[in-house]
Design an enzyme around this catalytic site. Structure first.
Site, PDB file in Angstrom:
ATOM      1  N   LYS A 159      17.838 -27.325 -16.534  1.00 25.54           N
ATOM      2  CA  LYS A 159      16.640 -26.748 -15.934  1.00 25.54           C
ATOM      3  C   LYS A 159      15.479 -26.691 -16.913  1.00 25.54           C
ATOM      4  O   LYS A 159      14.335 -26.919 -16.538  1.00 25.54           O
ATOM      5  CB  LYS A 159      16.933 -25.341 -15.390  1.00 25.54           C
ATOM      6  CG  LYS A 159      17.807 -25.365 -14.138  1.00 25.54           C
ATOM      7  CD  LYS A 159      17.841 -24.013 -13.453  1.00 25.54           C
ATOM      8  CE  LYS A 159      18.679 -24.074 -12.168  1.00 25.54           C
ATOM      9  NZ  LYS A 159      18.840 -22.760 -11.551  1.00 25.54           N
ATOM     10  N   LYS A 208      24.275 -33.942  -4.577  1.00 23.60           N
ATOM     11  CA  LYS A 208      24.515 -32.777  -3.737  1.00 23.60           C
ATOM     12  C   LYS A 208      23.240 -32.344  -3.015  1.00 23.60           C
ATOM     13  O   LYS A 208      22.129 -32.545  -3.524  1.00 23.60           O
ATOM     14  CB  LYS A 208      25.138 -31.630  -4.535  1.00 23.60           C
ATOM     15  CG  LYS A 208      24.220 -30.839  -5.402  1.00 23.60           C
ATOM     16  CD  LYS A 208      24.914 -29.530  -5.838  1.00 23.60           C
ATOM     17  CE  LYS A 208      23.848 -28.528  -6.281  1.00 23.60           C
ATOM     18  NZ  LYS A 208      24.313 -27.154  -6.348  1.00 23.60           N
ATOM     19  N   LYS A 246      18.234 -27.471  -2.886  1.00 26.12           N
ATOM     20  CA  LYS A 246      16.814 -27.199  -2.661  1.00 26.12           C
ATOM     21  C   LYS A 246      15.972 -27.627  -3.848  1.00 26.12           C
ATOM     22  O   LYS A 246      14.802 -27.910  -3.704  1.00 26.12           O
ATOM     23  CB  LYS A 246      16.578 -25.715  -2.352  1.00 26.12           C
ATOM     24  CG  LYS A 246      16.947 -24.794  -3.489  1.00 26.12           C
ATOM     25  CD  LYS A 246      16.646 -23.361  -3.159  1.00 26.12           C
ATOM     26  CE  LYS A 246      17.178 -22.471  -4.269  1.00 26.12           C
ATOM     27  NZ  LYS A 246      18.652 -22.389  -4.297  1.00 26.12           N
TER      28      LYS A 246
HETATM   29  P1  ADP Z   1      20.700 -25.120  -4.740  1.00 28.14           P
HETATM   30  O1  ADP Z   1      21.557 -26.146  -5.429  1.00 28.14           O
HETATM   31  O2  ADP Z   1      20.171 -25.595  -3.429  1.00 28.14           O
HETATM   32  O3  ADP Z   1      19.630 -24.598  -5.672  1.00 28.14           O
HETATM   33  P2  ADP Z   1      22.080 -22.715  -5.329  1.00 28.14           P
HETATM   34  O4  ADP Z   1      22.265 -23.205  -6.707  1.00 28.14           O
HETATM   35  O5  ADP Z   1      21.150 -21.573  -5.097  1.00 28.14           O
HETATM   36  O6  ADP Z   1      21.649 -23.910  -4.388  1.00 28.14           O
HETATM   37  O7  ADP Z   1      23.517 -22.402  -4.731  1.00 28.14           O
HETATM   38  C1  ADP Z   1      23.907 -21.237  -4.062  1.00 28.14           C
HETATM   39  C2  ADP Z   1      25.357 -21.373  -3.712  1.00 28.14           C
HETATM   40  O8  ADP Z   1      25.562 -22.458  -2.817  1.00 28.14           O
HETATM   41  C3  ADP Z   1      26.248 -21.675  -4.925  1.00 28.14           C
HETATM   42  O9  ADP Z   1      27.461 -20.952  -4.784  1.00 28.14           O
HETATM   43  C4  ADP Z   1      26.504 -23.150  -4.835  1.00 28.14           C
HETATM   44  O10 ADP Z   1      27.766 -23.503  -5.385  1.00 28.14           O
HETATM   45  C5  ADP Z   1      26.484 -23.405  -3.336  1.00 28.14           C
HETATM   46  N1  ADP Z   1      25.976 -24.737  -3.036  1.00 28.14           N
HETATM   47  C6  ADP Z   1      24.705 -25.175  -3.262  1.00 28.14           C
HETATM   48  N2  ADP Z   1      24.550 -26.449  -2.855  1.00 28.14           N
HETATM   49  C7  ADP Z   1      25.755 -26.841  -2.372  1.00 28.14           C
HETATM   50  C8  ADP Z   1      26.243 -28.067  -1.795  1.00 28.14           C
HETATM   51  N3  ADP Z   1      25.448 -29.121  -1.628  1.00 28.14           N
HETATM   52  N4  ADP Z   1      27.533 -28.119  -1.395  1.00 28.14           N
HETATM   53  C9  ADP Z   1      28.345 -27.049  -1.537  1.00 28.14           C
HETATM   54  N5  ADP Z   1      27.951 -25.877  -2.069  1.00 28.14           N
HETATM   55  C10 ADP Z   1      26.676 -25.751  -2.483  1.00 28.14           C
HETATM   56 NA    NA Z   2      22.543 -24.923  -8.155  1.00 26.71          NA
END
Ligand code: ADP
Ligand code: NA
Length: 330
Positions: free
Chosen positions: A114, A197, A200
Protein backbone atom coordinates in the site's frame (compact mmCIF):
# COMPACT_ATOMS: atom_id res chain seq x y z
CA UNK A 1 -20.14 -24.12 28.51
CA UNK A 2 -18.66 -20.86 27.25
CA UNK A 3 -18.67 -20.72 23.49
CA UNK A 4 -15.34 -19.91 21.82
CA UNK A 5 -15.00 -16.24 21.12
CA UNK A 6 -14.51 -14.91 17.62
CA UNK A 7 -13.52 -11.41 16.56
CA UNK A 8 -13.60 -9.90 13.10
CA UNK A 9 -13.58 -6.41 11.67
CA UNK A 10 -14.34 -4.75 8.37
CA UNK A 11 -13.38 -1.30 7.15
CA UNK A 12 -16.01 1.23 6.13
CA UNK A 13 -14.00 2.29 3.09
CA UNK A 14 -16.66 1.97 0.40
CA UNK A 15 -20.35 2.72 0.01
CA UNK A 16 -21.14 -0.94 -0.45
CA UNK A 17 -19.63 -4.32 0.30
CA UNK A 18 -18.87 -6.28 -2.85
CA UNK A 19 -19.51 -9.95 -3.47
CA UNK A 20 -15.93 -10.78 -2.47
CA UNK A 21 -16.39 -9.18 0.96
CA UNK A 22 -19.70 -10.92 1.40
CA UNK A 23 -18.78 -14.41 0.18
CA UNK A 24 -15.22 -14.34 1.51
CA UNK A 25 -15.93 -12.84 4.93
CA UNK A 26 -19.25 -11.46 6.06
CA UNK A 27 -21.29 -14.52 5.13
CA UNK A 28 -19.19 -16.52 7.59
CA UNK A 29 -19.74 -13.95 10.30
CA UNK A 30 -23.44 -14.64 10.07
CA UNK A 31 -22.86 -18.37 10.33
CA UNK A 32 -20.56 -18.02 13.37
CA UNK A 33 -23.08 -16.09 15.46
CA UNK A 34 -24.61 -19.17 17.03
CA UNK A 35 -21.58 -21.42 17.46
CA UNK A 36 -19.42 -18.59 18.84
CA UNK A 37 -19.51 -15.61 21.15
CA UNK A 38 -19.02 -13.25 18.24
CA UNK A 39 -17.64 -9.70 18.28
CA UNK A 40 -17.92 -7.86 14.97
CA UNK A 41 -16.48 -4.43 14.46
CA UNK A 42 -16.74 -1.69 11.85
CA UNK A 43 -13.10 -0.59 12.04
CA UNK A 44 -13.38 3.12 11.29
CA UNK A 45 -9.99 3.89 12.88
CA UNK A 46 -8.36 1.66 10.29
CA UNK A 47 -10.23 3.57 7.62
CA UNK A 48 -8.41 6.87 8.26
CA UNK A 49 -4.92 5.53 7.58
CA UNK A 50 -4.86 6.63 3.96
CA UNK A 51 -6.76 9.93 3.87
CA UNK A 52 -10.53 10.37 4.13
CA UNK A 53 -13.48 12.75 4.19
CA UNK A 54 -15.14 12.93 7.66
CA UNK A 55 -18.73 13.20 6.36
CA UNK A 56 -18.21 10.29 4.00
CA UNK A 57 -16.60 8.19 6.71
CA UNK A 58 -19.48 8.72 9.15
CA UNK A 59 -22.00 7.77 6.47
CA UNK A 60 -19.97 4.74 5.40
CA UNK A 61 -19.76 3.48 8.97
CA UNK A 62 -23.56 3.59 9.12
CA UNK A 63 -23.77 1.98 5.68
CA UNK A 64 -21.47 -0.82 6.76
CA UNK A 65 -23.49 -1.46 9.92
CA UNK A 66 -26.78 -1.33 8.00
CA UNK A 67 -25.49 -3.88 5.49
CA UNK A 68 -24.19 -6.17 8.22
CA UNK A 69 -27.60 -6.14 9.84
CA UNK A 70 -29.26 -6.61 6.45
CA UNK A 71 -27.25 -9.74 5.63
CA UNK A 72 -28.19 -11.31 8.94
CA UNK A 73 -26.09 -10.13 11.86
CA UNK A 74 -28.38 -10.04 14.85
CA UNK A 75 -27.44 -7.74 17.76
CA UNK A 76 -29.17 -10.22 20.07
CA UNK A 77 -26.81 -12.99 18.96
CA UNK A 78 -23.57 -11.09 18.44
CA UNK A 79 -21.86 -7.88 19.53
CA UNK A 80 -21.82 -5.41 16.65
CA UNK A 81 -20.07 -2.08 17.19
CA UNK A 82 -17.92 0.71 15.77
CA UNK A 83 -14.25 0.70 16.75
CA UNK A 84 -13.86 4.42 17.57
CA UNK A 85 -16.63 4.12 20.18
CA UNK A 86 -14.44 1.79 22.21
CA UNK A 87 -11.35 3.85 23.15
CA UNK A 88 -9.60 0.80 24.59
CA UNK A 89 -8.60 -0.30 21.06
CA UNK A 90 -6.29 2.69 20.63
CA UNK A 91 -5.09 2.47 24.24
CA UNK A 92 -4.08 -1.15 23.88
CA UNK A 93 -2.50 -0.47 20.49
CA UNK A 94 -0.06 1.96 22.14
CA UNK A 95 1.08 -0.66 24.62
CA UNK A 96 1.43 -3.30 21.91
CA UNK A 97 3.33 -0.84 19.73
CA UNK A 98 5.91 -0.58 22.49
CA UNK A 99 6.68 -4.29 22.30
CA UNK A 100 6.70 -4.44 18.50
CA UNK A 101 10.04 -4.20 16.75
CA UNK A 102 10.46 -1.61 14.02
CA UNK A 103 11.96 -4.27 11.77
CA UNK A 104 9.13 -6.63 12.54
CA UNK A 105 6.53 -4.01 11.59
CA UNK A 106 8.52 -3.13 8.47
CA UNK A 107 8.16 -6.68 7.19
CA UNK A 108 4.37 -6.48 6.87
CA UNK A 109 3.74 -6.98 3.19
CA UNK A 110 0.42 -5.14 3.10
CA UNK A 111 2.15 -1.95 4.25
CA UNK A 112 4.84 -2.44 1.64
CA UNK A 113 2.22 -2.86 -1.09
CA UNK A 114 0.00 0.00 0.00
CA UNK A 115 2.80 2.45 0.78
CA UNK A 116 4.47 1.70 -2.53
CA UNK A 117 1.19 2.60 -4.23
CA UNK A 118 1.05 5.94 -2.37
CA UNK A 119 4.73 6.72 -2.72
CA UNK A 120 6.62 5.64 0.38
CA UNK A 121 7.31 9.10 1.79
CA UNK A 122 3.62 9.99 1.80
CA UNK A 123 2.35 6.87 3.56
CA UNK A 124 1.13 7.65 7.09
CA UNK A 125 2.50 6.25 10.32
CA UNK A 126 -1.06 5.02 10.89
CA UNK A 127 -0.80 2.84 7.80
CA UNK A 128 2.49 1.52 9.13
CA UNK A 129 1.11 0.68 12.59
CA UNK A 130 -2.20 -0.62 11.24
CA UNK A 131 -1.39 -4.28 12.03
CA UNK A 132 -0.68 -3.29 15.66
CA UNK A 133 -4.12 -1.71 15.98
CA UNK A 134 -5.50 -4.84 14.37
CA UNK A 135 -3.73 -6.95 17.00
CA UNK A 136 -5.28 -4.74 19.70
CA UNK A 137 -8.74 -5.26 18.14
CA UNK A 138 -8.37 -9.00 18.47
CA UNK A 139 -6.51 -9.33 21.77
CA UNK A 140 -8.78 -6.89 23.61
CA UNK A 141 -11.61 -9.43 23.34
CA UNK A 142 -9.49 -12.47 24.19
CA UNK A 143 -10.65 -13.96 20.90
CA UNK A 144 -9.93 -17.64 20.42
CA UNK A 145 -10.57 -17.51 16.71
CA UNK A 146 -10.30 -14.98 13.92
CA UNK A 147 -11.78 -15.72 10.51
CA UNK A 148 -9.08 -14.79 8.05
CA UNK A 149 -8.62 -14.76 4.34
CA UNK A 150 -5.20 -15.43 2.85
CA UNK A 151 -4.54 -11.66 2.66
CA UNK A 152 -4.75 -11.31 6.45
CA UNK A 153 -2.64 -14.27 7.53
CA UNK A 154 0.53 -12.29 8.20
CA UNK A 155 -1.33 -9.78 10.35
CA UNK A 156 -2.88 -12.54 12.46
CA UNK A 157 0.58 -14.03 12.85
CA UNK A 158 1.73 -10.69 14.30
CA UNK A 159 -1.24 -10.67 16.70
CA UNK A 160 -0.25 -14.14 17.90
CA UNK A 161 3.40 -13.11 18.32
CA UNK A 162 2.44 -10.00 20.30
CA UNK A 163 0.08 -11.96 22.56
CA UNK A 164 2.79 -14.50 23.31
CA UNK A 165 5.45 -11.85 23.81
CA UNK A 166 3.29 -9.81 26.19
CA UNK A 167 2.38 -12.93 28.16
CA UNK A 168 6.04 -13.84 28.48
CA UNK A 169 7.18 -10.36 29.47
CA UNK A 170 4.40 -9.42 31.87
CA UNK A 171 2.53 -12.59 32.80
CA UNK A 172 -0.33 -14.47 31.18
CA UNK A 173 -2.81 -11.89 29.95
CA UNK A 174 -3.94 -12.62 26.42
CA UNK A 175 -5.56 -15.55 24.70
CA UNK A 176 -3.45 -16.43 21.66
CA UNK A 177 -5.88 -16.28 18.73
CA UNK A 178 -5.98 -19.03 16.13
CA UNK A 179 -6.95 -18.52 12.52
CA UNK A 180 -10.45 -19.74 11.78
CA UNK A 181 -10.15 -21.16 8.31
CA UNK A 182 -13.50 -21.60 6.68
CA UNK A 183 -13.46 -24.69 4.50
CA UNK A 184 -15.08 -23.47 1.34
CA UNK A 185 -14.06 -19.84 1.56
CA UNK A 186 -14.95 -18.48 -1.80
CA UNK A 187 -12.21 -16.44 -3.43
CA UNK A 188 -14.09 -14.15 -5.73
CA UNK A 189 -12.18 -12.76 -8.68
CA UNK A 190 -12.47 -9.60 -10.74
CA UNK A 191 -15.08 -10.00 -13.51
CA UNK A 192 -12.80 -8.19 -15.95
CA UNK A 193 -9.60 -9.90 -14.83
CA UNK A 194 -10.48 -13.34 -13.47
CA UNK A 195 -6.91 -13.99 -12.32
CA UNK A 196 -7.02 -11.04 -9.86
CA UNK A 197 -9.20 -10.81 -6.76
CA UNK A 198 -12.29 -8.66 -6.80
CA UNK A 199 -11.17 -5.67 -4.75
CA UNK A 200 -12.40 -2.15 -4.24
CA UNK A 201 -8.82 -0.90 -4.28
CA UNK A 202 -7.72 -2.49 -7.53
CA UNK A 203 -10.70 -3.65 -9.59
CA UNK A 204 -12.30 -1.45 -12.23
CA UNK A 205 -16.02 -0.71 -11.65
CA UNK A 206 -16.87 -3.32 -14.28
CA UNK A 207 -14.94 -5.93 -12.36
CA UNK A 208 -16.92 -5.56 -9.13
CA UNK A 209 -20.44 -6.55 -8.15
CA UNK A 210 -21.57 -4.52 -5.15
CA UNK A 211 -24.32 -5.72 -2.83
CA UNK A 212 -26.01 -2.34 -3.16
CA UNK A 213 -25.61 -2.09 -6.95
CA UNK A 214 -28.74 -1.77 -9.05
CA UNK A 215 -29.41 -5.41 -10.09
CA UNK A 216 -29.79 -4.40 -13.74
CA UNK A 217 -26.30 -2.92 -13.58
CA UNK A 218 -24.92 -6.04 -11.91
CA UNK A 219 -26.57 -8.25 -14.54
CA UNK A 220 -24.91 -6.17 -17.24
CA UNK A 221 -21.50 -6.51 -15.58
CA UNK A 222 -21.98 -10.26 -15.34
CA UNK A 223 -22.97 -10.47 -19.01
CA UNK A 224 -19.77 -8.58 -19.84
CA UNK A 225 -17.59 -10.74 -17.58
CA UNK A 226 -14.37 -11.88 -19.23
CA UNK A 227 -14.40 -15.60 -19.96
CA UNK A 228 -12.39 -17.84 -22.26
CA UNK A 229 -13.23 -18.55 -25.88
CA UNK A 230 -14.62 -22.02 -25.22
CA UNK A 231 -18.29 -22.77 -24.77
CA UNK A 232 -18.42 -25.66 -22.34
CA UNK A 233 -19.47 -24.81 -18.78
CA UNK A 234 -17.00 -26.73 -16.61
CA UNK A 235 -15.32 -25.79 -13.36
CA UNK A 236 -11.58 -25.36 -13.89
CA UNK A 237 -9.98 -22.47 -12.02
CA UNK A 238 -6.69 -22.94 -13.92
CA UNK A 239 -7.82 -22.90 -17.51
CA UNK A 240 -11.27 -21.28 -17.13
CA UNK A 241 -10.93 -18.83 -14.23
CA UNK A 242 -13.74 -16.59 -15.48
CA UNK A 243 -16.30 -19.41 -15.70
CA UNK A 244 -15.05 -20.90 -12.42
CA UNK A 245 -15.62 -17.53 -10.74
CA UNK A 246 -19.17 -17.23 -12.10
CA UNK A 247 -19.93 -20.79 -10.97
CA UNK A 248 -18.50 -20.05 -7.51
CA UNK A 249 -20.71 -16.99 -7.12
CA UNK A 250 -23.73 -18.83 -8.50
CA UNK A 251 -23.25 -21.77 -6.18
CA UNK A 252 -22.67 -19.64 -3.08
CA UNK A 253 -25.71 -17.41 -3.68
CA UNK A 254 -28.11 -20.17 -4.75
CA UNK A 255 -26.96 -22.96 -2.44
CA UNK A 256 -26.69 -25.32 -5.43
CA UNK A 257 -23.50 -27.36 -5.69
CA UNK A 258 -20.99 -26.66 -8.46
CA UNK A 259 -21.54 -30.19 -9.83
CA UNK A 260 -25.26 -29.61 -9.97
CA UNK A 261 -24.73 -26.37 -11.86
CA UNK A 262 -22.25 -27.89 -14.30
CA UNK A 263 -24.77 -30.66 -15.03
CA UNK A 264 -27.58 -28.15 -15.44
CA UNK A 265 -25.60 -26.09 -17.99
CA UNK A 266 -24.38 -29.11 -19.93
CA UNK A 267 -24.82 -28.34 -23.61
CA UNK A 268 -25.83 -24.72 -22.98
CA UNK A 269 -23.47 -21.78 -23.52
CA UNK A 270 -21.86 -19.16 -21.33
CA UNK A 271 -24.64 -16.72 -22.26
CA UNK A 272 -27.29 -18.76 -20.44
CA UNK A 273 -25.10 -19.09 -17.37
CA UNK A 274 -24.44 -15.36 -17.25
CA UNK A 275 -28.08 -14.44 -17.81
CA UNK A 276 -29.27 -16.78 -15.06
CA UNK A 277 -26.56 -15.62 -12.66
CA UNK A 278 -27.74 -12.04 -13.18
CA UNK A 279 -31.16 -13.17 -11.96
CA UNK A 280 -29.70 -15.10 -9.04
CA UNK A 281 -27.81 -11.98 -7.96
CA UNK A 282 -30.93 -9.85 -8.36
CA UNK A 283 -33.01 -12.20 -6.21
CA UNK A 284 -30.26 -12.39 -3.63
CA UNK A 285 -29.51 -8.69 -3.24
CA UNK A 286 -33.14 -7.52 -3.45
CA UNK A 287 -34.12 -8.24 0.17
CA UNK A 288 -30.66 -7.17 1.42
CA UNK A 289 -31.01 -3.82 -0.29
CA UNK A 290 -34.50 -3.36 1.10
CA UNK A 291 -33.37 -4.10 4.66
CA UNK A 292 -30.31 -1.86 4.26
CA UNK A 293 -32.53 1.00 3.13
CA UNK A 294 -34.88 0.52 6.04
CA UNK A 295 -32.00 0.64 8.56
CA UNK A 296 -30.63 3.78 6.91
CA UNK A 297 -34.05 5.39 6.95
CA UNK A 298 -33.87 5.46 10.75
CA UNK A 299 -30.33 6.64 11.55
CA UNK A 300 -31.23 7.44 15.17
CA UNK A 301 -32.28 3.83 15.77
CA UNK A 302 -29.19 2.55 13.95
CA UNK A 303 -26.90 4.78 16.04
CA UNK A 304 -28.66 3.63 19.21
CA UNK A 305 -28.09 0.05 18.30
CA UNK A 306 -24.40 0.73 17.70
CA UNK A 307 -24.03 2.57 21.00
CA UNK A 308 -25.56 -0.45 22.75
CA UNK A 309 -23.12 -2.69 20.88
CA UNK A 310 -20.18 -0.53 21.97
CA UNK A 311 -21.35 -0.70 25.59
CA UNK A 312 -21.48 -4.48 25.37
CA UNK A 313 -18.02 -4.59 23.78
CA UNK A 314 -16.59 -2.26 26.42
CA UNK A 315 -17.52 -4.62 29.21
CA UNK A 316 -14.87 -6.97 27.89
CA UNK A 317 -12.49 -4.30 26.58
CA UNK A 318 -12.27 -2.40 29.87
CA UNK A 319 -11.54 -5.57 31.77
CA UNK A 320 -8.71 -6.64 29.46
CA UNK A 321 -7.17 -3.17 29.36
CA UNK A 322 -7.35 -2.96 33.17
CA UNK A 323 -5.27 -6.12 33.47
CA UNK A 324 -2.84 -4.88 30.81
CA UNK A 325 -2.35 -1.52 32.54
CA UNK A 326 -1.81 -3.25 35.84
CA UNK A 327 0.71 -5.67 34.36
CA UNK A 328 2.78 -2.96 32.65
CA UNK A 329 2.90 -0.79 35.78
CA UNK A 330 0.37 1.99 34.99
P1 ADP B 1 -10.90 -5.02 -0.61
O1 ADP B 1 -9.88 -6.01 -1.09
O2 ADP B 1 -12.02 -4.83 -1.58
O3 ADP B 1 -10.24 -3.73 -0.17
P2 ADP B 1 -11.04 -5.63 2.16
O4 ADP B 1 -9.57 -5.74 2.17
O5 ADP B 1 -11.68 -4.48 2.86
O6 ADP B 1 -11.57 -5.66 0.67
O7 ADP B 1 -11.64 -7.01 2.69
C1 ADP B 1 -12.62 -7.17 3.66
C2 ADP B 1 -12.84 -8.64 3.86
O8 ADP B 1 -13.32 -9.24 2.67
C3 ADP B 1 -11.54 -9.40 4.20
O9 ADP B 1 -11.85 -10.39 5.17
C4 ADP B 1 -11.14 -10.04 2.91
O10 ADP B 1 -10.45 -11.26 3.12
C5 ADP B 1 -12.48 -10.30 2.23
N1 ADP B 1 -12.37 -10.20 0.78
C6 ADP B 1 -12.08 -9.07 0.08
N2 ADP B 1 -12.06 -9.31 -1.25
C7 ADP B 1 -12.33 -10.63 -1.39
C8 ADP B 1 -12.46 -11.50 -2.54
N3 ADP B 1 -12.32 -11.04 -3.78
N4 ADP B 1 -12.75 -12.80 -2.32
C9 ADP B 1 -12.92 -13.28 -1.07
N5 ADP B 1 -12.81 -12.52 0.04
C10 ADP B 1 -12.53 -11.21 -0.10
NA1 NA C 1 -7.64 -6.25 1.11
Amino acid sequence: TARPRVFSGIQPTADSFHLGNYLGAVRHWVALQDSHDAFYCVVDQHAITAGHDPKVLRQRSRLAAAQLLAVGLDPERCTLFVQSQVPEHAQLAWVLGCITGFGEASRMTQFKDKSARQGNERASIGLFTYPILQAADILLYQANAVPVGEDQRQHLELSRDLAQRFNKLFGRTFTVPAPHIVKDTAKITDLQDPTAKMSKSSSSPGGIVDLLDDPARSAKKIRSAVTDTGREVVFDAETKPGIANLLTIYSALSGRSIDDLVAAYDGRGYGDLKKDLGEVVRDFVGPIQERTRSHLADPAQLDKLLVAGAEKARQVAVETLGVVYDRVGF
